[in-house]
Write an enzyme that holds these catalytic residues in place. Sequence first.
Site, PDB file in Angstrom:
ATOM      1  N   HIS A  61       0.803  -1.164   0.036  1.00  0.00           N
ATOM      2  CA  HIS A  61      -0.028  -0.007  -0.035  1.00  0.00           C
ATOM      3  C   HIS A  61       0.653   1.261   0.147  1.00  0.00           C
ATOM      4  O   HIS A  61       0.336   2.407  -0.109  1.00  0.00           O
ATOM      5  CB  HIS A  61      -0.910  -0.122   1.363  1.00  0.00           C
ATOM      6  CG  HIS A  61      -0.486   0.320   2.683  1.00  0.00           C
ATOM      7  ND1 HIS A  61       0.018  -0.751   3.458  1.00  0.00           N
ATOM      8  CD2 HIS A  61      -0.033   1.225   3.172  1.00  0.00           C
ATOM      9  CE1 HIS A  61       0.450  -0.275   4.482  1.00  0.00           C
ATOM     10  NE2 HIS A  61       0.490   1.005   4.332  1.00  0.00           N
ATOM     11  N   ASP A 104       0.371  -7.659   1.258  1.00  0.00           N
ATOM     12  CA  ASP A 104       0.718  -6.203   1.469  1.00  0.00           C
ATOM     13  C   ASP A 104       2.369  -6.242   1.535  1.00  0.00           C
ATOM     14  O   ASP A 104       2.754  -5.525   2.476  1.00  0.00           O
ATOM     15  CB  ASP A 104       0.083  -5.724   2.744  1.00  0.00           C
ATOM     16  CG  ASP A 104       0.026  -4.349   2.793  1.00  0.00           C
ATOM     17  OD1 ASP A 104       0.151  -3.666   1.847  1.00  0.00           O
ATOM     18  OD2 ASP A 104      -0.131  -3.752   4.058  1.00  0.00           O
ATOM     19  N   SER A 119       4.743   2.700   7.769  1.00  0.00           N
ATOM     20  CA  SER A 119       4.283   1.582   7.225  1.00  0.00           C
ATOM     21  C   SER A 119       5.319   0.847   6.186  1.00  0.00           C
ATOM     22  O   SER A 119       6.419   1.916   5.555  1.00  0.00           O
ATOM     23  CB  SER A 119       3.143   1.667   6.067  1.00  0.00           C
ATOM     24  OG  SER A 119       2.087   1.872   6.901  1.00  0.00           O
TER      25      SER A 119
END
Length: 573
Positions: free
Chosen positions: A299, A332, A415
């Site tokens: 992402h 992910d 992230s």
Amino acid sequence: MDDGKPTGPQAKWWSRPAEGRPSRSGPENRKPETQAPESQASETQAPENQAPESREPETQEPEGREAQPSLPSGPPLHEPDEYSTPPYGGPGPWAPAPPVQRPTPAHGTPVPPQAAPLPPQPSPVDPQAASVPPQSSPHPPHPAPVPPQGAPEQPPYATTYGAGGPGEQRSPSSQWVHYDPWGAPGQPLTQTGPPAGTEPGNRKNRRGGAFAGVLLLTLVASGIGGGVGAYIERTGGLTTVELPQAGHDNGDRAPESVAGIAASALPSVVTLHVSGTAESGTGTGFVLDARGHILTNNHVVAPAGSSGDITVTFSSGETAAAELVGKDSGYDLAVVRVKGVSGLKPLPLGNSDNVRVGDPVVAIGAPFDLSNTVTSGIISAKQRPITAGGEKGDGSDISYVDALQTDAPINPGNSGGPLVDTQAHVIGINSAIRAADSGQGTERGGQSGSIGLGFAIPINQGKRVAEELINTGRATHPVIGVTLDMKYTGDGAKVGEKGPEDGPAVTKGGPAAKAGIRSGDVITEVRGQRVHSGEELIVKIRAHRPGDRLELRLTRGGKELSVTLTLGSASGT
């Protein structure tokens, strides 16, 4: 002899003034206490070339006067005095004092200056006395006592004039000496003030006291000076304040400390800036090898699409362009690569299976684009099944992670960054947080802050996916070959009645079909771990590699069964 007085010069006791001695009457302004009768003559002296004049009879002695001293042995020097003139009779109020007596200096001792003698004053009775010149006394006075050698010089002596009444005038000397003319012969002068011989001791005592005072003052001044000096040294001055501070150290820290871990891991952590046609974003990644491969979240790079730009910024501040190598939305994870960069330091990978709840960890990233941010915490839980994404609505972007939970602060921008242990080895990839305003589910790209619920993909799973993405550009997913009923609300994962496009729920020839699983069965455990929903079953399956053998427990018609199967493989997206 006429009127009881000698007619020629004779030896006399020094009870009366000798020839030529001036009368020592007081100043003109002195008023005697009582006035002598007119018949009493004043004491005057005749000139040297004249015989002494006849003396007028003296006043009678008052009653009650003390007895006169005895005369010396031998024939008397003069006829008896019917007026009892001293020294044979009592002293009269008019008796003058002898000349001033001074101590004889010894061994060259300097003699203090003498006070100027008062000039002879005329008698109120005989005005001619003023013209009488002074004569030396026929008998020298008794020698004054000689002070001991080395004694301090005494102040000048002074004698009293007259008998001493209210109108008495004295010499202007600072020390007064009272001389008794009727005392015993050879009696020393009476000295007023401190006794003889005590002054040196007093001066010595005063000198010792002064020395002690000077010493005490020196000690006090030294103490005050030292205190002021110490204060100035500490504060930098009396007006400028300078606070104390520790000196510089060499910067070394224990390798297992947070500072030691950060110093070891930061050179391998990068910040990614991604921009595409519709959106942009910021995230974190870390170097996998010296060839320039960097692992991050899917992402993070998703906004670039197929034609966007990805820029990598290293901890030193240098930047480089990067290209996408591969990605997988189900895990992910994504891999990008930078070219033309040398001296890269790969970050060592740990083993997530060795992690225990409570182990200390450090998270490194760029929360809200703040590069090289370090936070610390512990492992709060393991094998926490989470799902993230799902913004597309068809489920293609949902990621299923059997995650490590940590309370190390993780925020948007963290992230893709590493979660490292005390040896600075990567044990997870920070991917999601649970925000207070997110309601149900877990956010990946929201702007909510950390509340201490962060989740990281275990590095064992990340390593496998990264290797597949680098080698083939795609990742594979382990599967059992069934379609699950995601609307089931009971405990466990229920196999559906129908599959995609109204096909069977159990894939023919798949791992589940070979193990004897049927539609309607409810799977409750995977390798002894309880399963409460369809999402949890997917997470538990994807935590393994294709080809792994799994033991499942299920219920069918109220009965519990155990089956064993070998995981199949499916291509990721």
